[in-house]
Design a protein around this motif. Sequence first.
Motif, PDB file in Angstrom:
ATOM      1  N   PHE A   1       0.798  -1.226   0.000  1.00  0.00           N
ATOM      2  CA  PHE A   1       0.000   0.000   0.000  1.00  0.00           C
ATOM      3  C   PHE A   1       0.834   1.281   0.000  1.00  0.00           C
ATOM      4  O   PHE A   1       0.280   2.373  -0.129  1.00  0.00           O
ATOM      5  CB  PHE A   1      -0.916   0.014   1.226  1.00  0.00           C
ATOM      6  CG  PHE A   1      -1.821  -1.185   1.313  1.00  0.00           C
ATOM      7  CD1 PHE A   1      -2.976  -1.259   0.546  1.00  0.00           C
ATOM      8  CD2 PHE A   1      -1.503  -2.246   2.142  1.00  0.00           C
ATOM      9  CE1 PHE A   1      -3.811  -2.359   0.606  1.00  0.00           C
ATOM     10  CE2 PHE A   1      -2.328  -3.366   2.216  1.00  0.00           C
ATOM     11  CZ  PHE A   1      -3.486  -3.429   1.443  1.00  0.00           C
ATOM     12  N   VAL A   2       2.150   1.157   0.166  1.00  0.00           N
ATOM     13  CA  VAL A   2       3.013   2.333   0.304  1.00  0.00           C
ATOM     14  C   VAL A   2       2.898   3.297  -0.875  1.00  0.00           C
ATOM     15  O   VAL A   2       2.841   4.521  -0.694  1.00  0.00           O
ATOM     16  CB  VAL A   2       4.489   1.889   0.490  1.00  0.00           C
ATOM     17  CG1 VAL A   2       5.443   3.033   0.182  1.00  0.00           C
ATOM     18  CG2 VAL A   2       4.713   1.397   1.907  1.00  0.00           C
ATOM     19  N   ASP A   3       2.859   2.761  -2.084  1.00  0.00           N
ATOM     20  CA  ASP A   3       2.815   3.627  -3.265  1.00  0.00           C
ATOM     21  C   ASP A   3       1.582   4.525  -3.279  1.00  0.00           C
ATOM     22  O   ASP A   3       1.625   5.659  -3.763  1.00  0.00           O
ATOM     23  CB  ASP A   3       2.841   2.779  -4.542  1.00  0.00           C
ATOM     24  CG  ASP A   3       4.159   2.038  -4.708  1.00  0.00           C
ATOM     25  OD1 ASP A   3       5.214   2.670  -4.566  1.00  0.00           O
ATOM     26  OD2 ASP A   3       4.129   0.820  -4.965  1.00  0.00           O
ATOM     27  N   GLY A   4       0.483   4.030  -2.715  1.00  0.00           N
ATOM     28  CA  GLY A   4      -0.742   4.824  -2.669  1.00  0.00           C
ATOM     29  C   GLY A   4      -0.749   5.831  -1.544  1.00  0.00           C
ATOM     30  O   GLY A   4      -1.466   6.842  -1.606  1.00  0.00           O
ATOM     31  N   TRP A   5       0.038   5.575  -0.503  1.00  0.00           N
ATOM     32  CA  TRP A   5       0.069   6.482   0.642  1.00  0.00           C
ATOM     33  C   TRP A   5       0.869   7.755   0.390  1.00  0.00           C
ATOM     34  O   TRP A   5       0.526   8.821   0.877  1.00  0.00           O
ATOM     35  CB  TRP A   5       0.665   5.769   1.864  1.00  0.00           C
ATOM     36  CG  TRP A   5      -0.206   4.700   2.436  1.00  0.00           C
ATOM     37  CD1 TRP A   5      -1.542   4.523   2.236  1.00  0.00           C
ATOM     38  CD2 TRP A   5       0.207   3.642   3.303  1.00  0.00           C
ATOM     39  NE1 TRP A   5      -2.000   3.431   2.917  1.00  0.00           N
ATOM     40  CE2 TRP A   5      -0.944   2.859   3.585  1.00  0.00           C
ATOM     41  CE3 TRP A   5       1.426   3.266   3.851  1.00  0.00           C
ATOM     42  CZ2 TRP A   5      -0.909   1.737   4.411  1.00  0.00           C
ATOM     43  CZ3 TRP A   5       1.473   2.151   4.675  1.00  0.00           C
ATOM     44  CH2 TRP A   5       0.310   1.392   4.951  1.00  0.00           C
ATOM     45  N   PHE A   6       1.952   7.640  -0.343  1.00  0.00           N
ATOM     46  CA  PHE A   6       2.860   8.778  -0.497  1.00  0.00           C
ATOM     47  C   PHE A   6       2.969   9.188  -1.965  1.00  0.00           C
ATOM     48  O   PHE A   6       3.973   8.946  -2.626  1.00  0.00           O
ATOM     49  CB  PHE A   6       4.242   8.425   0.060  1.00  0.00           C
ATOM     50  CG  PHE A   6       4.213   7.911   1.475  1.00  0.00           C
ATOM     51  CD1 PHE A   6       3.766   8.713   2.511  1.00  0.00           C
ATOM     52  CD2 PHE A   6       4.615   6.617   1.766  1.00  0.00           C
ATOM     53  CE1 PHE A   6       3.732   8.246   3.814  1.00  0.00           C
ATOM     54  CE2 PHE A   6       4.591   6.132   3.059  1.00  0.00           C
ATOM     55  CZ  PHE A   6       4.140   6.948   4.095  1.00  0.00           C
ATOM     56  N   LYS A   7       1.928   9.813  -2.458  1.00  0.00           N
ATOM     57  CA  LYS A   7       1.889  10.215  -3.870  1.00  0.00           C
ATOM     58  C   LYS A   7       2.436  11.615  -4.098  1.00  0.00           C
ATOM     59  O   LYS A   7       2.905  11.934  -5.183  1.00  0.00           O
ATOM     60  CB  LYS A   7       0.455  10.132  -4.398  1.00  0.00           C
ATOM     61  CG  LYS A   7      -0.077   8.701  -4.530  1.00  0.00           C
ATOM     62  CD  LYS A   7      -1.465   8.695  -5.131  1.00  0.00           C
ATOM     63  CE  LYS A   7      -1.970   7.282  -5.339  1.00  0.00           C
ATOM     64  NZ  LYS A   7      -3.335   7.254  -5.934  1.00  0.00           N
ATOM     65  N   LYS A   8       2.348  12.472  -3.067  1.00  0.00           N
ATOM     66  CA  LYS A   8       2.807  13.849  -3.225  1.00  0.00           C
ATOM     67  C   LYS A   8       4.327  13.903  -3.095  1.00  0.00           C
ATOM     68  O   LYS A   8       4.890  13.484  -2.088  1.00  0.00           O
ATOM     69  CB  LYS A   8       2.158  14.754  -2.172  1.00  0.00           C
ATOM     70  CG  LYS A   8       0.656  14.928  -2.360  1.00  0.00           C
ATOM     71  CD  LYS A   8       0.088  15.892  -1.334  1.00  0.00           C
ATOM     72  CE  LYS A   8      -1.416  16.091  -1.545  1.00  0.00           C
ATOM     73  NZ  LYS A   8      -1.986  17.020  -0.548  1.00  0.00           N
ATOM     74  N   VAL A   9       4.981  14.425  -4.122  1.00  0.00           N
ATOM     75  CA  VAL A   9       6.443  14.505  -4.140  1.00  0.00           C
ATOM     76  C   VAL A   9       6.887  15.968  -4.099  1.00  0.00           C
ATOM     77  O   VAL A   9       6.465  16.781  -4.911  1.00  0.00           O
ATOM     78  CB  VAL A   9       7.018  13.824  -5.405  1.00  0.00           C
ATOM     79  CG1 VAL A   9       8.527  14.047  -5.475  1.00  0.00           C
ATOM     80  CG2 VAL A   9       6.691  12.344  -5.400  1.00  0.00           C
ATOM     81  N   ARG A  10       7.738  16.274  -3.127  1.00  0.00           N
ATOM     82  CA  ARG A  10       8.286  17.629  -3.001  1.00  0.00           C
ATOM     83  C   ARG A  10       9.769  17.659  -3.369  1.00  0.00           C
ATOM     84  O   ARG A  10      10.274  18.667  -3.853  1.00  0.00           O
ATOM     85  CB  ARG A  10       8.099  18.127  -1.560  1.00  0.00           C
ATOM     86  CG  ARG A  10       8.636  19.521  -1.289  1.00  0.00           C
ATOM     87  CD  ARG A  10       8.251  19.994   0.106  1.00  0.00           C
ATOM     88  NE  ARG A  10       8.699  19.084   1.142  1.00  0.00           N
ATOM     89  CZ  ARG A  10       9.909  19.123   1.711  1.00  0.00           C
ATOM     90  NH1 ARG A  10      10.791  20.016   1.315  1.00  0.00           N
ATOM     91  NH2 ARG A  10      10.236  18.272   2.649  1.00  0.00           N
ATOM     92  N   ILE A  11      10.455  16.527  -3.154  1.00  0.00           N
ATOM     93  CA  ILE A  11      11.895  16.452  -3.400  1.00  0.00           C
ATOM     94  C   ILE A  11      12.175  15.325  -4.385  1.00  0.00           C
ATOM     95  O   ILE A  11      11.865  14.165  -4.112  1.00  0.00           O
ATOM     96  CB  ILE A  11      12.671  16.205  -2.086  1.00  0.00           C
ATOM     97  CG1 ILE A  11      12.408  17.338  -1.092  1.00  0.00           C
ATOM     98  CG2 ILE A  11      14.163  16.068  -2.360  1.00  0.00           C
ATOM     99  CD1 ILE A  11      12.997  17.090   0.290  1.00  0.00           C
TER     100      ILE A  11
END
Length: 264
Positions: free
Chosen positions: A116-126
């Motif tokens: 499920f990790v890929d769906g949890w952290f979709k917003k990329v700042r760096i």
Amino acid sequence: MNFIQAIILAIIEGITEFLPISSTGHMILYSSFAGIASDPFVKLFTVAIQLGAILSVVVLYFRRFFRSISFYIKLVVAFIPAAIFGVLFSDKIDALLESPVGVAISLLVGGILLLFVDGWFKKVRIDDSDEIDFLTALKIGFFQCIAMIPGVSRSGATIVGGMSQKLSRKAAAEFSFFLAVPTMFAATAKKLLDFYKDGGSLTGEQIQLLAVGNVVAFIVAMLAIKFFIDFLTKYGFKVFGIYRIVVGIIILILLVSGFKLEIV
């Protein structure tokens, strides 16, 4: 342990050290099947060959390691939590290392989370690991402490930690590789020191085994890192999650069937 067993262990180390699948779980399986897990030298060998894996990171990212002083400071900052936790809770960590059931459960739980990790952290700042600030490096360092639980996977914990701080998968993976250098070097140095404190000494053949193991781990780790970066960027963590679950189930089945698994 003979040279063939040393080469197989080094291949396992090179493949699994930088992938989020837990080198510990795989070392347990092979060393137990090979009947060498209880050998004190094997316990040293499985840690010492990390030096070869470390060198692969330095070679692949040679320019990064000589770019700026702040790069090293960030690694030190990220390394500090693991160093402190390692000193404070070394006895409890050693107790956890004696539990194959704990390793299997960690593999299973970690595998489920990776689904499920890929769906949890979709917003990329760096999107570049060079853009990580000191506070972010410290936070990732705390995630690395979770990997002190056998079966969690150091690379998996730090990559997920990086993604939780809005790093891209590639940036998080690269910083995880960089952080492995001081972490694995310290672990190897401590293992060697403990080995000699306990009265251990290396024979000429054992030194040759360590040399061969480090060379093999170096070559295999270079290939694994290149593969992992490309694969992770394109496909994410799900395949690794499924794989961890399968390995965890295999370990549990072996334990239930009476097979003796020893921690290396």
